[in-house]
Write an enzyme that holds these catalytic residues in place. Structure first.
Site, mmCIF file in Angstrom:
data_model
loop_
_atom_site.group_PDB
_atom_site.id
_atom_site.type_symbol
_atom_site.label_atom_id
_atom_site.label_comp_id
_atom_site.label_asym_id
_atom_site.label_seq_id
_atom_site.Cartn_x
_atom_site.Cartn_y
_atom_site.Cartn_z
ATOM 1 C CB CYS A 89 -3.694 -1.503 4.800
ATOM 2 S SG CYS A 89 -2.856 -1.567 6.405
ATOM 3 C CE LYS A 117 -6.978 1.173 3.981
ATOM 4 N NZ LYS A 117 -5.701 1.617 4.592
ATOM 5 C CG ASN A 176 -4.798 4.032 0.644
ATOM 6 O OD1 ASN A 176 -4.106 3.495 -0.206
ATOM 7 N ND2 ASN A 176 -4.549 3.937 1.947
ATOM 8 C CG ASN A 201 2.188 1.533 4.574
ATOM 9 O OD1 ASN A 201 3.341 1.955 4.641
ATOM 10 N ND2 ASN A 201 1.551 1.380 3.433
ATOM 11 C CD GLU A 240 -2.263 1.229 2.969
ATOM 12 O OE1 GLU A 240 -1.510 0.960 3.940
ATOM 13 O OE2 GLU A 240 -3.458 1.514 3.115
ATOM 14 C CD GLU A 276 -5.164 4.688 5.877
ATOM 15 O OE1 GLU A 276 -5.771 4.419 4.830
ATOM 16 O OE2 GLU A 276 -4.594 3.826 6.571
HETATM 17 N N1 CDT Z 1 -2.740 1.469 6.536
HETATM 18 C C1 CDT Z 1 -3.619 0.867 7.376
HETATM 19 O O1 CDT Z 1 -4.766 0.642 7.031
HETATM 20 N N2 CDT Z 1 -3.166 0.554 8.604
HETATM 21 C C2 CDT Z 1 -4.010 0.040 9.636
HETATM 22 C C3 CDT Z 1 -3.517 0.511 10.949
HETATM 23 C C4 CDT Z 1 -4.631 0.715 11.833
HETATM 24 S S1 CDT Z 1 -4.155 1.536 13.293
HETATM 25 C C5 CDT Z 1 -5.068 2.951 13.172
HETATM 26 C C6 CDT Z 1 -4.104 -1.476 9.674
HETATM 27 O O2 CDT Z 1 -5.208 -1.984 9.821
HETATM 28 O O3 CDT Z 1 -3.097 -2.167 9.618
#
Ligand code: CDT
Length: 312
Positions: free
Chosen positions: A171, A127, A110, A196, A47, A146
């Site tokens: 993600c 996303k 995204n 990420n 991502e 985000e």
């Molecule tokens: N990039 C992404 O979606 N990261 C989220 C982190 C969540 S913590 C607010 C994940 O679900 O891995």
């Protein structure tokens, strides 16, 4: 005819804020060349693979913000990836921040794209599940903005490509069973997803030690419960002081991990994925047409939050 897709899960180590697009694209090209040399048909990148994970900062200056977005795909810098794909005969999935002007209005997503072995875009995904928050919350060690930087995409689609039915997610989508099931209901055979994921989640630090377990848990369950391959690819390591999990893995329809990265840097995990391995799951335990009871699931689409019975 066998339906084998040789897949490279192309993990990236950290990308710092001052790393140029050109430098990042060189790293992606190394992955593309190495994967092609090992006979891969498609490479899955993470991502937001072209930049640092910028939603960790609250930026107000549109010019500063726009540096992280692509307004064209391919654009002047990313064209190299498409040219290499065509020359090498290798496809790719790529996550990036998209700035799209529709009827004169700017929209930010995204996004991921799937590119074929001819270097042409097959499909685009925006996303759906945007985690984190929309307001500046400077108390957090690392913000996760985000909901400030992106608007959510409409749904999950699949595309016929690479001899099978391909799906995309990004993600946080991987934590939601609906993601897999909506694609499962379209016959998906391989879901590509980049992520990420920080080790530390400021609102729930008590979960930090479980971040890798949860990563594997959701992807393995999603694969098994829908009889599909899942290719989950991390941007990993210490990026701008924020430690991100690795755990890049290729998961079979059995739910078993068949290949995985072992570092937190740029690394390829490769697997020979037989799409026909999906069949025995899709035609027995998870024969949806035979066993699902959608009439019992109306709350899934009619309700968002949980509503417990009133206490007496
Ligand atoms: N990039 C992404 O979606 N990261 C989220 C982190 C969540 S913590 C607010 C994940 O679900 O891995």
């Amino acid at each position: 005819m066998t339906r084998i897709v040789n897949v490279a899960a192309a993990q990236l180590g950290p990308i710092q804020r001052n790393t140029s697009r050109a430098e990042v694209i060189e790293r992606l090209l190394v992955h593309l060349h190495n994967a092609a040399a090992m006979g891969c048909h498609v490479v899955v990148f993470p991502e937001l693979a072209l930049t640092t994970f910028f939603p960790r900062w609250y930026l107000e200056d549109p010019a500063e913000m726009n540096m992280f977005y692509e307004s064209q795909m391919p654009g002047p810098e990313t064209q190299k990836l498409f040219d290499a794909a065509k020359k090498l005969g290798i496809g790719f999935y790529l996550g990036y921040a998209e700035l799209s002007v529709e009827n004169g209005v700017a929209h930010r997503y995204n996004t991921s794209i799937l590119v074929g072995r001819d270097g042409e875009i097959i499909g685009k995904y925006r996303k759906v599940h945007l985690p984190g928050h929309a307001q500046n919350e400077p108390w957090r060690a690392f913000q996760h903005l985000e909901k400030y930087y992106f608007e959510p995409g409409p749904s999950f689609n699949v595309w016929r490509a690479f001899g099978g039915v391909m799906g995309m997610a990004l993600c946080n989508d991987r934590r939601w069973p609906e993601t897999y099931r909506v694609m499962g209901l379209q016959g998906v055979e391989m879901i590509m997803l980049g992520y990420n994921t920080p080790v530390h989640n400021p609102p729930a630090p008590e979960h930090d030690d479980l971040s890798m377990f949860h990563n594997q848990l959701v992807m393995q369950a999603g694969a098994y419960q829908n009889g599909t391959w899942v290719v989950g690819v991390a941007k990993a390591g210490k990026e701008e002081g924020c430690e991100m999990i690795g755990g890049t893995s290729i998961i079979a329809p059995s739910g078993e991990v068949v290949a995985a990265c072992s570092t937190k840097g740029d690394e390829l995990a490769i697997a020979r994925c037989d799409l026909d391995l999906c069949n025995s799951y899709k035609s027995t335990t998870f024969n949806f047409d035979r066993h699902r009871r959608p009439e019992a699931y109306s709350r899934i689409t009619e309700q968002r939050g949980a509503i417990a019975p009133t206490a007496v």
